[in-house]
Design a protein around this motif. Structure first.
Motif, PDB file in Angstrom:
ATOM      1  N   ASP A 291     -40.647 -30.711 -24.405  1.00 33.70           N
ATOM      2  CA  ASP A 291     -40.221 -29.351 -24.049  1.00 33.70           C
ATOM      3  C   ASP A 291     -39.119 -29.017 -25.051  1.00 33.70           C
ATOM      4  OD1 ASP A 291     -38.927 -27.067 -23.020  1.00 33.70           O
ATOM      5  OD2 ASP A 291     -39.599 -27.543 -20.975  1.00 33.70           O
ATOM      6  N   LEU A 292     -39.482 -28.361 -26.148  1.00 32.08           N
ATOM      7  CA  LEU A 292     -38.558 -28.213 -27.266  1.00 32.08           C
ATOM      8  C   LEU A 292     -37.337 -27.390 -26.895  1.00 32.08           C
ATOM      9  CD1 LEU A 292     -37.952 -28.868 -30.182  1.00 32.08           C
ATOM     10  CD2 LEU A 292     -39.329 -26.891 -30.878  1.00 32.08           C
ATOM     11  N   ASP A 293     -37.519 -26.329 -26.135  1.00 32.52           N
ATOM     12  CA  ASP A 293     -36.369 -25.496 -25.772  1.00 32.52           C
ATOM     13  C   ASP A 293     -35.343 -26.295 -24.977  1.00 32.52           C
ATOM     14  OD1 ASP A 293     -37.470 -23.324 -27.040  1.00 32.52           O
ATOM     15  OD2 ASP A 293     -38.331 -22.454 -25.229  1.00 32.52           O
ATOM     16  N   LYS A 294     -35.794 -27.064 -23.990  1.00 28.96           N
ATOM     17  CA  LYS A 294     -34.868 -27.863 -23.188  1.00 28.96           C
ATOM     18  C   LYS A 294     -34.233 -28.959 -24.039  1.00 28.96           C
ATOM     19  CE  LYS A 294     -36.910 -27.147 -18.608  1.00 28.96           C
ATOM     20  NZ  LYS A 294     -37.529 -27.819 -17.427  1.00 28.96           N
ATOM     21  N   ALA A 295     -35.002 -29.544 -24.943  1.00 32.98           N
ATOM     22  CA  ALA A 295     -34.461 -30.608 -25.788  1.00 32.98           C
ATOM     23  C   ALA A 295     -33.387 -30.079 -26.727  1.00 32.98           C
ATOM     24  CB  ALA A 295     -35.590 -31.267 -26.581  1.00 32.98           C
TER      25      ALA A 295
END
Length: 440
Positions: free
Chosen positions: A303-307
């Motif tokens: 989950d790129l946004d959360k990462a």
């Protein structure tokens, strides 16, 4: 001052080369920050059509496939001048465009107000003019990155052939004075040109021709310092050309200035993005396994946004590795390994920059990756694009937090450099809005 005409190998130390072209050994000249008016060269919309189709981002941000497409398509796109097959072809193209009226020369010297805006607000507003070149010893124009011989040689060959500055470098300064007031007052009038670029932003240009306003701007700028935000290699090229002409006995001339956009950062703070790394030769599994010897590694679902949000909140230095099916957050480096890797002559602030730790501790000591363009690719301010590129090559993407503006200013103010490709200041000026000939 030595110039890039000297026989410098392509692998020359960046500190040495930067000192030579920026002129750290030159005695101070006593000149202040100066942005001089000049007769701008601009596209004629009636001849070239939509300005959005003939202007581009800076030369080093254009994808090679896009360059090939634009060169093959003909027309008046500025890429035919800034990224030509040969410098001589750019010289001939510039001459042809001037002759046919695709490019026109403004009738009187001017400073130009340049604005970038989105649908809601003005993102940036500043002055385009001819920046007086200063030795680094003057502490007037402050570089914050080192430069390398190859790009400077390429730009110098092009600039020498065309006898022109084809795109402005980008500088910021702390102002809040009369120059900024004049810029904002000018922008209340009708612009010379206005268009929406393929970046989705609105670009506008005004012209200041009143010598009284020029004098007031000059008085306000003279005691200030400016930081090179973008365009270190082009500024180094300006300095190299200046040194070449002076060594030839040419004396003062247009080579003592270079085209620049100067933005008051107190009125229009720049966006400072990160420059991410892609290591095509290092598989993600290898990168993670070796990094775990030095960093705490936290495996994350994709989950790129959360990462990226977790990366932003993590104590620095911290990094996000991608390229495989999962993401991996690197935090809490081993203090002993960190101190050993970063033991050098740089200041404590510089030694703790995320990009410095990445270069020394991870890329050099842990992953043993050579520092060259084939082994380390860069992606400006777009984590998803960096990860996509890593997946195409089977390599690893290293996602970074952006540096803090105050850290960059402090490092530059001490006469140091941040590591190469550490900062992505923006919005960057659009190439092709106004050019500067060396013969007018």
């Amino acid at each position: 001052m030595p110039t890039v005409d000297d026989d410098l190998p392509s692998g020359v130390d960046a500190d040495e080369f930067s000192a030579r072209v920026f002129g750290t050994a030159d005695p101070p000249s006593g000149g202040g920050l100066e942005l001089a008016p000049f007769r701008g060269v601009r596209f004629a919309p009636g001849v070239v059509g939509d300005l959005a189709k003939v202007t581009t981002p800076p030369y080093d941000l254009i994808d090679p496939d896009e360059v090939r497409r634009l060169l093959a398509s003909g027309g008046h796109n500025i890429v035919r001048l800034i990224l030509p097959p040969t410098p001589e072809q750019a010289r001939d193209t510039l001459r042809d465009w001037l002759a046919e009226g695709a490019l026109t020369i403004d009738p009187e010297p001017a400073l130009y107000v340049y604005e970038v805006a989105d649908a809601r607000t003005v993102l940036q507003r500043g002055l385009i003019g001819a920046l007086a070149l200063r030795a680094e010893a003057d502490r007037v124009v402050l570089p914050h990155e080192n430069v390398y011989p190859g790009p400077v040689r390429d730009r110098l060959a092009l600039m020498t052939a065309v006898k022109a500055d084809l795109e402005p470098i980008f500088l910021v300064y702390e102002g809040g004075g009369e120059a900024a007031d004049i810029v904002d007052d000018t922008a209340r009038g009708t612009p010379l040109l206005s268009f929406r670029g393929d970046d989705g932003l609105d670009h506008r240009l005004w012209r200041i021709t009143d010598p009284r306003l020029h004098a007031r701007i000059a008085a306000d700028l003279r005691p200030r310092q400016a930081l090179i935000a973008d365009g270190h290699h082009r500024y180094a090229t300006y300095r190299a050309l200046q040194a070449r002409r002076h060594a030839a006995g040419d004396g003062p001339g247009p080579w003592d200035h270079g085209l620049a956009l100067l933005v008051d950062s107190t009125r229009y703070p720049p966006h400072l993005g990160a420059i991410h790394r892609v290591l095509p030769t290092v598989p993600p599994s290898t990168a993670v396994a070796h990094a775990a010897r030095v960093f705490r590694v936290t495996d994350l679902p994709y989950d790129l946004d959360k990462a990226v949000a977790l990366l932003a909140d993590a104590p620095r230095p911290a990094y996000l590795l991608g390229g495989g099916d999962r993401l991996h957050l690197l935090t809490e480096p081993d203090p002993r390994r960190l101190d050993r890797a970063m033991a050098c002559d740089h200041s404590p602030r510089r030694r703790r920059l995320d990009t410095a730790v990445l270069d020394r501790l991870l890329i050099e000591d842990v992953w043993h990756v050579p520092e060259d363009d084939r082994s380390i690719e860069i992606v400006h301010d777009d984590p998803a694009a960096a990860i996509d590129r890593a997946r195409r090559t089977g390599g690893t993407a290293v996602i970074l937090n952006p540096l803090r503006v105050e850290d960059v200013l402090a490092v530059a103010g001490e006469g140091e450099r941040v590591p190469r490709k550490s900062t992505s200041f923006g919005p960057k000026p659009r190439t092709g809005l106004v050019l500067r000939l060396h013969t007018t």
